[in-house]
Each structure stands twice: as structure tokens, then as C-alpha cells.
Design an enzyme around this catalytic site. Structure first.
Site, PDB file in Angstrom:
ATOM      1  N   ARG A 101      34.213  40.659  41.436  1.00 30.55           N
ATOM      2  CA  ARG A 101      33.889  41.092  40.076  1.00 30.55           C
ATOM      3  C   ARG A 101      32.426  40.756  39.761  1.00 30.55           C
ATOM      4  NH1 ARG A 101      35.939  44.287  35.971  1.00 30.55           N
ATOM      5  NH2 ARG A 101      36.082  43.239  33.955  1.00 30.55           N
ATOM      6  N   THR A 379      37.662  54.257  37.398  1.00 30.01           N
ATOM      7  CA  THR A 379      37.831  53.199  38.375  1.00 30.01           C
ATOM      8  C   THR A 379      38.451  53.838  39.591  1.00 30.01           C
ATOM      9  OG1 THR A 379      37.965  51.482  36.717  1.00 30.01           O
ATOM     10  CG2 THR A 379      39.218  51.061  38.693  1.00 30.01           C
ATOM     11  N   THR A 397      35.425  49.241  40.422  1.00 28.50           N
ATOM     12  CA  THR A 397      35.031  50.000  39.226  1.00 28.50           C
ATOM     13  C   THR A 397      33.557  49.866  38.883  1.00 28.50           C
ATOM     14  OG1 THR A 397      35.627  50.418  36.913  1.00 28.50           O
ATOM     15  CG2 THR A 397      35.542  48.121  37.583  1.00 28.50           C
ATOM     16  N   SER A 450      39.285  41.491  33.055  1.00 27.40           N
ATOM     17  CA  SER A 450      39.618  42.817  33.569  1.00 27.40           C
ATOM     18  C   SER A 450      41.101  43.104  33.364  1.00 27.40           C
ATOM     19  CB  SER A 450      39.294  42.840  35.062  1.00 27.40           C
ATOM     20  OG  SER A 450      39.745  44.031  35.658  1.00 27.40           O
ATOM     21  N   SER A 451      41.476  44.367  33.533  1.00 28.99           N
ATOM     22  CA  SER A 451      42.899  44.735  33.577  1.00 28.99           C
ATOM     23  C   SER A 451      43.276  45.245  34.970  1.00 28.99           C
ATOM     24  CB  SER A 451      43.192  45.847  32.570  1.00 28.99           C
ATOM     25  OG  SER A 451      42.871  45.429  31.271  1.00 28.99           O
ATOM     26  N   GLY A 473      41.417  51.313  32.661  1.00 29.56           N
ATOM     27  CA  GLY A 473      41.163  50.255  31.678  1.00 29.56           C
ATOM     28  C   GLY A 473      42.459  49.513  31.383  1.00 29.56           C
TER      29      GLY A 473
END
Ligand code: DON
Length: 576
Positions: A101, A379, A397, A450-451, A473
């Protein structure tokens, strides 16, 4: 390469009996009929298939596919972005999570997206040079390669170089998106217009073939000189020059100090199946497990009946309220992972749900956690399994479509807009309509919440049966959850499980006194009229949205392996 990895490449994997994963025991996968790659763009899927056929393992293929989608699917993947990966290793007997990330640059501050009146200037966190977090993809792939790779680094990047240099086919979906975003970026707030050169770099996408020559050069440097080229070499210089032009924050020190993190995945049980997913800084795994734990306290309801959708909406209100309150980067916030994924907590939290009555979302608050347990737009998801049972679930993403729209001049790639995933101000929603608290406020070096939910599902016998994930998302969590339910609770084939309609609820209503459930506007994924009427009767508002999610998934049954791409968008499946 470790001895165990070497043994795996000698095809001993899969023959080993019982192995431990995440503290529990499951059997390693048998030697499979074939390997498979499911990716959201067919040329990238084929790159992965070719790596498997050449004798590379699933991780080799994943690295090659990651660079390939960074070229052919720039809307949702890029070397200027980041992501999360789960790796199921039948040889070592575990599932590990790789967090690549983005991080907030050192100059980032809590209130950096607030104007003089203390209001959120949302566009600043999406379209300016300040929107970009320090990209994680290249060092993420390098960490993977070091731990699992069997083919040379440069060989894995070469297919992406070829695509960027010689050109690739632009399918109608992608051409449509390039046109749509081109118009959007051309009309962006004039404060940002000068720096966004999207139209210049992606003009070829309006035809049926395009190349990205600057990206080909960047990828070639990374292939030849190694991953540090991106973080300390010429590419780093180009990124910092772009930052200087747009008054962004990313410095050479930020780039040089970026590190991916290996993490222990989140694990839960649902009706005897084991679900393994991404830990914080993604909310995906925790919220998915909390959701399933609450759902398990109810009887199975008929698929897509008003009662089933109502129940899931009620659960969603509660888990998303917890997400907003408790979730953030575990290096900065005390995230109560154990308490939120605890079955007792879920039972207590589900008690307030009435199958006949709706709860006003305004009355929902985060749950009281009895025990605080300390634990450590677009994403791209792809799933890969090789013949030895090594499996990869990867979600990557740029955040919003084509990220910030800012191309690093001379380097041919876009910068992400991941800073928008932070909570710019408590209670103020981001582009996905989700809110956050102190746990997800901006801080230097912190990863935004994040999801993204790369996920693996194991049968009660302990066999890996599903590898899946999705973009979308906050809707990612609903999408992954519903595909799992279609498969486990409603016994659908993988293709059907992915193809069935999806819906989404995420608690904080953007308009007061409303209680919206998102449903898909594409008629192919329509829910029955009678179901929708019954939901409106209960007091829900229905919000028609673009197709929800884009699942690339793999199902394993014995030695048989099937890959599926979501027909909601474009995509491809390639076999070994
Ligand atoms: O990390 C997240 O949750 C978001 N940045 C993901 C964005 C996304 O999935 C957009 N896709 N449609």
C-alpha cells in the site's frame, strides 16, 4: 531461494499431507490439472498463462501480470500505485499477506486537505499532486520475487515492456473509459488542469491499439537495474520533478525509505468454511469476517428475498459504523482486530436486528467493544493458481480511475490518488462515501485505510476452494461477501456466483433521513421488482449505480480448476 521453495518448484508440493496455516491445520492442495490466471484484461491474463507454461510459478505469473495490467489496464493499476496480495503456499503450509500500500509522504499533515474555513477541499485529495501516496507496487513485486520467485526479474517485466513498446489492443470497454476520463480530466477544476497531461499520454487509447513509449523505457530501466531504479534512480528523479511542478510532497527520501510489509492475514470461520483475507491497513478482512459472523447467527434466507437483502443491509450499517470508528493503519492506531472479529461480539451486535423492521441509520453507532485486543473508481483484481497449488489473490489500485490523472512526465505512468482514502476530517465522507475517525486521520508515513479484500476460502476439509477479490471502493467488501455466499450458502457454480446481481449498503446516509441500498443499474443484474417494492415498503431508498465490482476468481474442486472473469467489465482467463 529457500530449500522449501526449491522443493516446490521440483513439483513436490501438493504431495505433502497436513500443514499448518495461520495457527490452524489444513491439507495442502493436490497437484492440480492445470494452472489458471483470471485477470481483468485479456492480454495481461495471457501474459500470466505464458509465464506458467514456461515453468514459472503463480507468484512469477503474478509479478508479470501486475506489470502487464499496469500497462494495459492503467485505469486501475500502475507502477504509480499500490495494493495487497495474499499468497497461499501449500509447501510452507501458510497464507501470507503482502502489503504494498502507498504511504503518506513525510510532509503530510492531518489537516492538509482542509481550506481556511476548516472544510474539506475534496478535489485536492483526488486531482492534485498532494493526492499521491508514495507508490508501493515496484518494491512490493520485488519483495515477492525475492521470497517466491523462480524466473529472473527481467524476464517477468519483459512482457509489459513489449506491450508498452509494441502496443496493445484496446478493447471497447477500455476505449470507452479512456474517452470518459479524458473528458473528465479535460474539465477538471482549473487549479489542476495544467499538471494533468492524461490526454497527451492516452490519446492512442481512442483507437484500437496504443503504446506508451515512456512507460516502456521506465519498465526497461526497472527490469535492467532492479526495483531500486524506481525509488532511488532516474525514475525517482522524474517523480520528484513532477512533485516540484505541482507542489506535491513526495521527496527522494520518501521514495528511498518506502517498504512493503509482510503481514499475517485475517482469518474467520463461516458455516464450517475458513475465510482468509487482508488485515489492516485494509478494512476488508476485518469487516468481511465481522459481517459473516453476524450473518451466521441467523438462518439462511432465500437468495435475493427482501428479508435477505434487509438483513444484509442491517448488518452493513453496523459493520461500516465500526469500520469508520476503529479501523486504520495498525502502525499508528490501536486497531481492535481480535474484538471486531470475535463471534461473541458479533452475536451481541446482531441482537438489535429485527427482520421485520428497519433501523434508522442515524441511530447506529460503532459497537461497544468489551475487550480491546491489540494486534499487530477503479482497481484491479487478479487471481492465479499454479499446478502445484501455489495461489495468489491480488488487488491493486490507483484509487480513483487513472488515479490523480497526473502522469509523471517522461516516465509514462500515472500517480495514484490514494490520499483520498484517509479521513480528511472526522465524519466527512471520501469519494466512496465512507467516513473515518482519528484511527484513519492523515499522518506522515501512515497508510490510508482500504477496503481491498483479496480473499481465499477453504472447505470444511481444509482445502483451498476459492480465490477471489474485486475493485469497487467500499463496495468491494459487499462484492466479495456476496460471491462467497452465492457459492457457500446457495451452492452456485463460480460463474453463476459471480454473475448474480449484487447490492450494497454502507451505513452513513449522505442525505439525512435516508437509508439507501445500492443496486446495479444494468438490467442484466436487476433484482425482482417485487423484492425492490418490498424493500421500499420497509423504508429503504434504492440507489441505482454502475455495475458493482469486477470479480476475477478461481474455484478448485479436487484437481479441477476453473477461472472466471466478471462479464460486468472486460477481462480474460488463461490456462497453463
Ligand atoms: O483501497 C481502497 O479501498 C480504494 N482505494 C479502492 C478503490 C477502488 O476499488 C476503486 N474501484 N472501483
Amino acid at each position: 531461494m529457500s530449500i522449501s521453495r526449491l522443493l516446490s518448484t521440483l513439483s513436490l508440493a501438493g504431495l505433502i499431507g497436513l500443514v499448518a496455516a495461520c495457527g490452524t491445520v489444513h491439507r495442502s492442495a493436490p497437484l492440480l490439472e492445470r494452472g489458471v490466471v483470471a485477470a481483468p484484461e485479456s492480454q495481461a491474463a495471457e501474459v500470466g498463462g505464458e509465464i506458467l507454461r514456461r515453468g514459472g510459478n503463480a507468484v512469477d505469473a503474478a509479478i508479470a501480470v501486475q506489470f502487464a495490467v499496469s500497462t494495459t489496464n492503467a485505469i486501475g493499476a500502475g507502477i504509480g500505485g499500490g495494493g495487497f496480495m495474499l499468497i497461499h503456499d501449500p509447501d510452507a503450509g501458510d497464507v501470507v499477506a503482502l502489503d504494498y500500500r502507498e504511504t503518506a509522504p513525510d510532509g503530510a499533515r492531518r489537516d492538509m486537505f482542509l481550506n481556511e474555513d476548516g472544510e474539506v477541499d475534496a478535489l485536492l485529495s483526488v486531482h492534485s499532486a498532494l493526492a499521491a501516496g508514495v507508490p508501493g507496487t515496484v518494491r512490493g513485486m520485488a519483495a515477492l520475487h525475492e521470497r517466491y520467485g523462480t524466473l529472473p526479474w527481467a524476464e517477468l517485466i519483459q512482457p509489459a515492456i513489449d506491450l508498452a513498446e509494441d502496443g496493445f489492443r484496446v478493447d471497447p470497454w477500455t476505449a470507452g473509459k479512456i474517452a470518459e476520463y479524458g473528458a473528465k480530466f479535460a474539465a477538471v477544476d482549473e487549479r489542476f488542469r495544467e499538471q494533468i497531461e492524461f490526454q497527451l499520454y492516452f490519446r492512442g487509447g481512442l483507437e484500437d491499439r496504443m503504446s506508451i513509449p515512456d512507460l516502456a523505457k521506465t519498465l526497461r530501466r526497472i527490469a535492467e537495474r532492479g526495483p531500486d531504479e524506481f525509488y532511488t534512480g532516474q525514475t525517482a528523479d522524474l517523480i520528484v520533478e513532477e512533485m516540484d511542478r505541482g507542489h506535491g510532497l513526495i521527496t527522494k527520501e520518501d521514495l528511498a525509505s518506502y517498504r512493503p510489509v509482510w503481514r499475517e492475514p485475517i482469518e474467520g470461520q463461516y458455516r464450517g468454511y475458513k475465510i482468509v483475507s487482508m488485515p489492516p491497513p485494509s478494512s476488508g478482512g476485518v469487516i468481511l469476517i465481522e459481517f459473516l459472523n453476524m450473518l451466521e447467527t441467523f438462518d439462511r434466507l432465500p437468495l435475493h428475498s427482501p428479508e435477505q437483502i434487509h438483513l444484509q443491509a442491517e448488518i452493513a450499517k453496523r459493520v461500516f459504523a465500526d469500520r469508520a470508528e476503529y479501523l486504520g493503519d495498525p502502525a499508528f492506531a490501536d486497531v481492535p482486530v481480535g474484538a471486531l472479529t470475535n463471534k461473541e461480539y458479533a452475536r451481541a451486535r446482531a441482537k438489535g436486528i429485527d427482520l421485520k423492521r428497519r433501523t434508522d441509520p442515524g441511530s447506529i453507532k460503532a459497537g461497544d467493544l468489551p475487550v480491546r485486543v491489540d494486534t499487530d473508481g477503479q482497481t484491479t483484481h487478479f487471481s492465479i493458481v499454479d499446478r502445484n497449488g501455489l495461489a495468489v489473490s491480488n488487488t491493486t489500485t490507483m484509487n480513483t480511475g487513472y488515479g490523480s490523472g497526473i502522469v509523471v512526465d517522461g516516465a509514462g505512468f500515472l500517480l495514484n490518488s490514494q490520499m483520498n482514502d484517509f479521513s480528511a476530517k472526522p465524519g466527512v465522507p471520501n469519494v466512496y462515501g465512507v467516513t473515518g475517525s482519528e484511527a484513519n486521520e492523515i499522518a506522515a508515513g501512515k497508510r490510508p485505510l482500504s477496503s481491498m479484500s483479496p480473499t481465499m476460502v477453504y472447505s470444511p476439509e481444509g482445502d483451498l476452494v476459492l480465490v477471489l477479490g474485486s475493485p469497487g471502493g467500499s463496495t468491494i467488501i459487499s462484492t466479495v461477501l456476496q460471491v462467497i455466499l452465492h457459492s457457500i450458502d446457495y451452492d452456485r457454480s463460480l460463474a453463476e456466483a459471480v454473475d448474480l446481481p449484487r447490492f450494497h449498503h454502507q451505513w452513513p446516509p449522505l442525505l439525512p433521513e435516508t437509508d439507501p441500498i445500492s443496486i446495479e443499474d444494468d438490467g442484466r443484474y436487476a433484482l425482482a421488482r417485487s423484492t425492490l417494492d418490498a424493500l421500499m415498503e420497509l423504508g429503504y431508498t434504492l440507489d441505482e449505480v454502475e455495475p458493482i465490482g469486477d470479480v476475477q476468481a478461481i474455484q478448485i474442486r479436487g484437481r479441477d480448476v476453473t477461472g472466471v472473469f466478471d462479464r460486468r467489465r472486460t477481462g480474460g482467463v488463461a490456462y497453463q
